[in-house]
Design a protein around this motif. Structure first.
Motif, PDB file in Angstrom:
ATOM      1  N   UNK A 139     -12.128  17.725  -4.122  1.00  0.00           N
ATOM      2  CA  UNK A 139     -11.092  17.482  -5.137  1.00  0.00           C
ATOM      3  C   UNK A 139      -9.938  16.623  -4.610  1.00  0.00           C
ATOM      4  N   UNK A 140      -9.549  16.866  -3.345  1.00  0.00           N
ATOM      5  CA  UNK A 140      -8.458  16.073  -2.758  1.00  0.00           C
ATOM      6  C   UNK A 140      -8.940  14.645  -2.530  1.00  0.00           C
ATOM      7  N   UNK A 141     -10.150  14.498  -1.995  1.00  0.00           N
ATOM      8  CA  UNK A 141     -10.700  13.157  -1.750  1.00  0.00           C
ATOM      9  C   UNK A 141     -10.776  12.357  -3.035  1.00  0.00           C
ATOM     10  N   UNK A 142     -11.243  13.007  -4.113  1.00  0.00           N
ATOM     11  CA  UNK A 142     -11.373  12.302  -5.391  1.00  0.00           C
ATOM     12  C   UNK A 142     -10.006  11.882  -5.914  1.00  0.00           C
ATOM     13  N   UNK A 143      -9.035  12.738  -5.767  1.00  0.00           N
ATOM     14  CA  UNK A 143      -7.685  12.404  -6.242  1.00  0.00           C
ATOM     15  C   UNK A 143      -7.109  11.220  -5.474  1.00  0.00           C
ATOM     16  N   UNK A 184       0.813  -1.222   0.000  1.00  0.00           N
ATOM     17  CA  UNK A 184       0.000   0.000   0.000  1.00  0.00           C
ATOM     18  C   UNK A 184       0.840   1.262   0.000  1.00  0.00           C
ATOM     19  N   UNK A 185       0.331   2.270  -0.662  1.00  0.00           N
ATOM     20  CA  UNK A 185       1.022   3.558  -0.774  1.00  0.00           C
ATOM     21  C   UNK A 185       0.821   4.364   0.510  1.00  0.00           C
ATOM     22  N   UNK A 186       1.885   4.974   1.007  1.00  0.00           N
ATOM     23  CA  UNK A 186       1.818   5.787   2.226  1.00  0.00           C
ATOM     24  C   UNK A 186       1.917   7.265   1.852  1.00  0.00           C
ATOM     25  N   UNK A 187       0.859   8.019   2.147  1.00  0.00           N
ATOM     26  CA  UNK A 187       0.847   9.469   1.926  1.00  0.00           C
ATOM     27  C   UNK A 187       0.947  10.163   3.279  1.00  0.00           C
ATOM     28  N   UNK A 228      -6.097   5.203  -4.853  1.00  0.00           N
ATOM     29  CA  UNK A 228      -6.408   3.924  -4.226  1.00  0.00           C
ATOM     30  C   UNK A 228      -6.957   2.924  -5.233  1.00  0.00           C
ATOM     31  N   UNK A 229      -7.709   3.404  -6.203  1.00  0.00           N
ATOM     32  CA  UNK A 229      -8.351   2.519  -7.170  1.00  0.00           C
ATOM     33  C   UNK A 229      -7.439   2.128  -8.330  1.00  0.00           C
ATOM     34  N   UNK A 230      -6.446   2.943  -8.604  1.00  0.00           N
ATOM     35  CA  UNK A 230      -5.625   2.756  -9.805  1.00  0.00           C
ATOM     36  C   UNK A 230      -4.250   2.207  -9.417  1.00  0.00           C
ATOM     37  N   UNK A 231      -4.066   0.898  -9.540  1.00  0.00           N
ATOM     38  CA  UNK A 231      -2.796   0.272  -9.165  1.00  0.00           C
ATOM     39  C   UNK A 231      -1.641   0.804  -9.999  1.00  0.00           C
ATOM     40  N   UNK A 232      -1.899   1.069 -11.254  1.00  0.00           N
ATOM     41  CA  UNK A 232      -0.832   1.569 -12.117  1.00  0.00           C
ATOM     42  C   UNK A 232      -0.361   2.951 -11.679  1.00  0.00           C
ATOM     43  N   UNK A 233      -1.305   3.800 -11.294  1.00  0.00           N
ATOM     44  CA  UNK A 233      -0.928   5.140 -10.839  1.00  0.00           C
ATOM     45  C   UNK A 233      -0.194   5.071  -9.510  1.00  0.00           C
ATOM     46  N   UNK A 234      -0.674   4.192  -8.620  1.00  0.00           N
ATOM     47  CA  UNK A 234       0.051   4.009  -7.353  1.00  0.00           C
ATOM     48  C   UNK A 234       1.475   3.556  -7.627  1.00  0.00           C
ATOM     49  N   UNK A 235       1.604   2.624  -8.550  1.00  0.00           N
ATOM     50  CA  UNK A 235       2.930   2.114  -8.895  1.00  0.00           C
ATOM     51  C   UNK A 235       3.820   3.231  -9.432  1.00  0.00           C
ATOM     52  N   UNK A 271      -4.986   0.021  -0.425  1.00  0.00           N
ATOM     53  CA  UNK A 271      -3.851   0.454  -1.226  1.00  0.00           C
ATOM     54  C   UNK A 271      -3.354   1.841  -0.920  1.00  0.00           C
ATOM     55  N   UNK A 272      -4.015   2.571   0.014  1.00  0.00           N
ATOM     56  CA  UNK A 272      -3.596   3.937   0.338  1.00  0.00           C
ATOM     57  C   UNK A 272      -3.801   4.187   1.828  1.00  0.00           C
TER      58      UNK A 272
END
Length: 587
Positions: free
Chosen positions: A248-252, A54-57, A257-264, A135-136
């Motif tokens: 806008x921040x929540x949607x981003x 999971x991505x850590x922000x 979280x939904x897009x594994x490729x973007x997280x990657x 994932x987030x």
């Protein structure tokens, strides 16, 4: 060796204090060491071991920027603790999806922080929120400019462990230097970054956003995603922002979280930047370690020089005839007197030999002369040791890094270090007695020759041995007046009588051997004394070769840099791919 192995090799030399001496920019060097060690432990190693974890922000920013309120508003629950008192975020709060809780409760991320589900110092508070997709995770960090040093350091540590920074500032403080120092750090390490401009009045949204964008561009951060949160009149500090303000921040974040490729992509951007930063950070750290090593070598050289001077003092004491003063002179004078010594050497050598034989066979106890000689040599050794210790202490007091070592020892212990050790007297006594026995063995060995056996027997081994001991201190340099005549007569008479027994060539050889044996025993004593200083260095000195090990590990990382796992591939899987062969391995 793969990329993960290269990073683990880099990590190993960092387990101890590498900058114990206050030389150069030691405080900055220690900080750089902590930062590098922290990023390896908190981010690089765990992230490379689990590239698709999971991505850590991390939500970071200045005091009062509204970080905790933003986190609560984003997840729609009171998970973080905002307030009016500063600092507000005392315990960092990690908000995770229920599906990711087990991952973050383990030691996969930030292993140095204990996990807790409530409030507690020194812990990472972990809470779950169904509003976050798998994932987030969001981490509410302490203030980067907190009045509490530990909070500032923890904030920097958490930001270094992040895959993504959600950096919060306000319309009133967006131009402050402290936030920009962190943002420039993000640029230098290619950390994935989004900036939240919080608490902006409606009329200031456009000009402040434009100015902040300008500053981002000027600082090499053009293209950074910028969110604006309008100022809202909240009923109390713990109230959440209207959902529309943070939508806008929540949607981003939901998209991440939904897009594994973007997280990657985000993970690899930050991971690549952190790896690339090692190309400058590691050599810089190695250079700082070398600076420490130079300081240690300098302190050790001061000790070596001080005790070499002590050895020179002892040598001078053997040459200048001063040992033949005092008790040694008195014991010798009891036998020969001070009168017609030199004339007796010319015309009555046989008479003098008879007197000496009588001296060594009981009329004047030979033990008195031997004891007096032993005491004189011991005093000479102590003087050399005391002078050496004083010079070494003075040298350390003025040398780079030395005052810090002495300060760490304390005033009392430093004062003791500036004198010979308390047990030196016993060790010197044992050394001198060992030397005297060695001299007697030399006489026995030389007297075993058939041509000299009878002549040695006429004096006795002890008598001939004492004459040889006196011959070691044959010079009269440094004496004045009647002392020269007495001491010189003593030495010359000893020499003449020994030559009558062994021959002049043998006497020269015996004297040299006796002198060198004594010097070696004294050298060992002074080395033991010097070790009191060098032992203080060895207990804190980094291992030899640390700087070279760091540079070599840095080169290995660079050579294996292309092995960064692709999306969907763990570090273990990446091991199956052909390795990149570096120049050293080719050779």
């Amino acid at each position: 060796m793969d990329l993960l192995g290269a990073l683990e090799t880099l990590r190993r030399p960092l387990d101890r204090e590498l900058f114990p001496l206050a030389v150069g920019e030691a405080a900055a060097d220690r900080r750089a060491l902590r930062e590098l060690t922290g990023q390896l432990d908190d981010y690089l190693l765990p992230r490379l071991r689990a590239i698709d974890a999971p991505l850590l922000a991390v939500v970071g920013g200045s005091t009062g920027a509204g970080k905790s309120t933003l986190v609560n508003s984003l997840v729609g629950a009171d998970v973080a603790e905002p307030g009016v008192l500063r600092p507000t975020t005392l315990v960092p709060t990690l908000v995770v999806s229920p599906a990711d809780r087990s991952w973050f409760m383990g030691q996969n991320v930030l292993p140095g922080l204990s996990r807790a589900t409530g409030d507690g110092p020194g812990a990472l508070r972990v809470v779950t929120s169904a509003s976050l997709g798998p994932g987030l995770a969001l981490l509410d960090a302490p203030d980067i400019d907190s009045v509490v040093t530990a909070n500032r350091e923890l904030a920097a540590q958490l930001l270094a462990a992040a895959d993504l920074w959600l950096f919060v500032t306000t319309a009133a403080r967006y131009a402050d230097e402290v936030p920009w120092s962190f943002l420039r750090s993000a640029r230098e390490r290619s950390t994935a970054l989004a900036v939240v401009l919080d608490r902006v009045s409606q009329e200031a949204v456009e000009p402040v956003s434009r100015d902040l964008s300008r500053l981002l561009t000027e600082n090499g951060l053009d293209g950074t995603r910028l969110f604006t949160v309008p100022e809202a009149a909240l009923p109390d500090e713990k109230a959440r922002l209207p959902a529309a303000y943070v939508e806008p921040i929540s949607a981003w974040l939901a998209g991440l979280a939904d897009d594994a490729a973007e997280r990657s992509r985000v993970v690899r951007q930050t991971l690549s930047g952190a790896l690339d930063s090692l190309t400058t950070r590691v050599p810089s750290l190695a250079t700082a370690v070398e600076r420490q090593q130079d300081a240690f070598d300098g302190l050790r050289s001061i000790v070596s020089g001080a005790y070499a001077g002590g050895m020179a003092d002892f040598d001078e004491g053997m040459r200048d005839g001063s040992l033949l003063r005092g008790e040694v002179l008195a014991r010798w004078q009891d036998f020969i007197g001070t009168g017609d010594l030199m004339r007796s050497l010319e015309s009555r050598v046989g008479w003098l030999r008879d007197r000496v034989v009588g001296f060594f066979t009981g009329r004047v106890p030979e033990v008195q002369l031997r004891d007096a000689l032993e005491s004189g040599v011991e005093a000479l050794i102590r003087g050399a040791a005391d002078g050496s210790a004083e010079r070494a202490l003075d040298g350390w007091s003025a040398a780079p890094g030395g005052p810090g070592v002495l300060e760490r020892l304390g005033a009392v212990e430093s004062a003791r270090l500036g004198r010979a050790s308390p047990d030196l007297g016993k060790r010197a006594e044992a050394a001198v007695r060992g030397w005297q026995e060695y001299v007697l063995d030399l006489v026995r060995e030389e007297g075993a020759e058939r041509r000299t056996t009878a002549r040695v027997a006429s004096f006795g081994v002890n008598g001939a041995g004492l004459l040889l001991m006196l011959a070691v201190f044959a010079s009269t340099g440094g004496l004045t007046g009647i002392e020269v005549g007495i001491a010189g007569g003593t030495s010359v008479l000893s020499q003449k009588l020994l030559e009558a027994v062994f021959g002049d060539q043998a006497v020269r050889s015996l004297t040299v051997r006796a002198r060198e044996d004594l010097r070696e025993r004294v050298r060992i004593l002074l080395e033991e004394e010097a070790a009191r200083f060098t032992a203080r260095l060895e207990s804190v000195e980094p291992p030899k070769g640390t700087a070279d090990a760091l540079r070599k590990a840095g080169r290995r990382i660079h050579e294996h840099r292309a092995e960064l796992p692709a999306a969907g591939e763990s570090a273990k899987t990446a091991e199956l791919r052909p390795p990149v062969i570096g120049p050293e391995e080719r050779s």
